[in-house]
Design a protein around this motif. Sequence first.
Motif, mmCIF file in Angstrom:
data_model
loop_
_atom_site.group_PDB
_atom_site.id
_atom_site.type_symbol
_atom_site.label_atom_id
_atom_site.label_comp_id
_atom_site.label_asym_id
_atom_site.label_seq_id
_atom_site.Cartn_x
_atom_site.Cartn_y
_atom_site.Cartn_z
ATOM 1 N N UNK A 37 0.835 -1.212 0.000
ATOM 2 C CA UNK A 37 0.000 0.000 0.000
ATOM 3 C C UNK A 37 0.866 1.258 0.000
ATOM 4 N N UNK A 38 1.953 1.226 0.772
ATOM 5 C CA UNK A 38 2.878 2.376 0.803
ATOM 6 C C UNK A 38 3.490 2.597 -0.579
ATOM 7 N N UNK A 39 3.926 1.502 -1.207
ATOM 8 C CA UNK A 39 4.521 1.612 -2.543
ATOM 9 C C UNK A 39 3.523 2.153 -3.560
ATOM 10 N N UNK A 40 2.279 1.674 -3.477
ATOM 11 C CA UNK A 40 1.252 2.179 -4.399
ATOM 12 C C UNK A 40 0.985 3.660 -4.112
ATOM 13 N N UNK A 41 0.992 4.021 -2.837
ATOM 14 C CA UNK A 41 0.822 5.430 -2.475
ATOM 15 C C UNK A 41 1.932 6.287 -3.044
ATOM 16 N N UNK A 42 3.171 5.788 -2.964
ATOM 17 C CA UNK A 42 4.316 6.521 -3.530
ATOM 18 C C UNK A 42 4.167 6.693 -5.037
ATOM 19 N N UNK A 43 3.676 5.649 -5.688
ATOM 20 C CA UNK A 43 3.458 5.715 -7.140
ATOM 21 C C UNK A 43 2.400 6.773 -7.476
ATOM 22 N N UNK A 44 1.299 6.752 -6.758
ATOM 23 C CA UNK A 44 0.225 7.724 -7.007
ATOM 24 C C UNK A 44 0.693 9.152 -6.715
ATOM 25 N N UNK A 45 1.519 9.316 -5.681
ATOM 26 C CA UNK A 45 2.084 10.640 -5.387
ATOM 27 C C UNK A 45 2.955 11.117 -6.540
ATOM 28 N N UNK A 46 3.732 10.188 -7.097
ATOM 29 C CA UNK A 46 4.653 10.533 -8.184
ATOM 30 C C UNK A 46 3.913 11.029 -9.427
ATOM 31 N N UNK A 47 2.679 10.546 -9.626
ATOM 32 C CA UNK A 47 1.893 10.994 -10.798
ATOM 33 C C UNK A 47 0.841 12.028 -10.378
ATOM 34 N N UNK A 48 1.020 12.567 -9.161
ATOM 35 C CA UNK A 48 0.185 13.674 -8.661
ATOM 36 C C UNK A 48 -1.275 13.292 -8.405
ATOM 37 N N UNK A 49 -1.518 12.028 -8.142
ATOM 38 C CA UNK A 49 -2.862 11.580 -7.730
ATOM 39 C C UNK A 49 -2.891 11.599 -6.203
#
Length: 219
Positions: A37-49
């Motif tokens: 979940x943390x990794x997915x959160x980091x990914x979404x942050x990286x694409x500004x979601x």
Amino acid sequence: MDMNQRGIEAMQEGNFEEAASIFSEAIEANPNDPISYINFGNLLSAVNELDKALKFYDKAIELDEDAATAYYGAGNVYFNKEKYHEAKNKYEKALKKGLDHGDLHFMLGMSLQNIGQNRLSLPYFQRATELNEDDTDARFQYGLCLAQLDLVDEAMKQFQTIVELDEEHADAYYNLGVAYAFKEEVKKATDMLEKALNIQSDHLLAGHALKILKENKEQ
């Protein structure tokens, strides 16, 4: 290599869709693992979601209230949304849960600065420079904080270190110029301000300060 590591590598290579697919697979395979979940959160942050990212960080914290990197990720989301009080609270929680790296201290310092608590930000910028001596951003903010607290000599040491690390740092030369002017060392102040302008010809503050110095000299 486990799925999370594969997803991180895909993300680092800019393959965001592939990373999202891998992290989704990891969550399906192990829905109680906060790391995915943390990794997915980091990914979404990286694409500004950002709002979606926050849900993943919250889920990670729900699964493991000691997941320090989830608090840090949530802090970054709030900081990017300019919700600095919320960011500060999350960063403090990450620190309390044992995360101790330079970026966390820097971001906590920036959050405090953005809510007008400059004095409280000082130790965090100091710690950030201790953990990463080459971090000119943290060192610059540390220098500014010292200067605002009238600790001019200590501030100058930071700005001097910055220009040793980065000879093209116009703002550090500008602040050295201001500090030398404050100490009434006009020649050194002029030299520093001219260096700032040589690096960045449209540096308005340096240009203005140099103009004042020259006018005072002529009087």
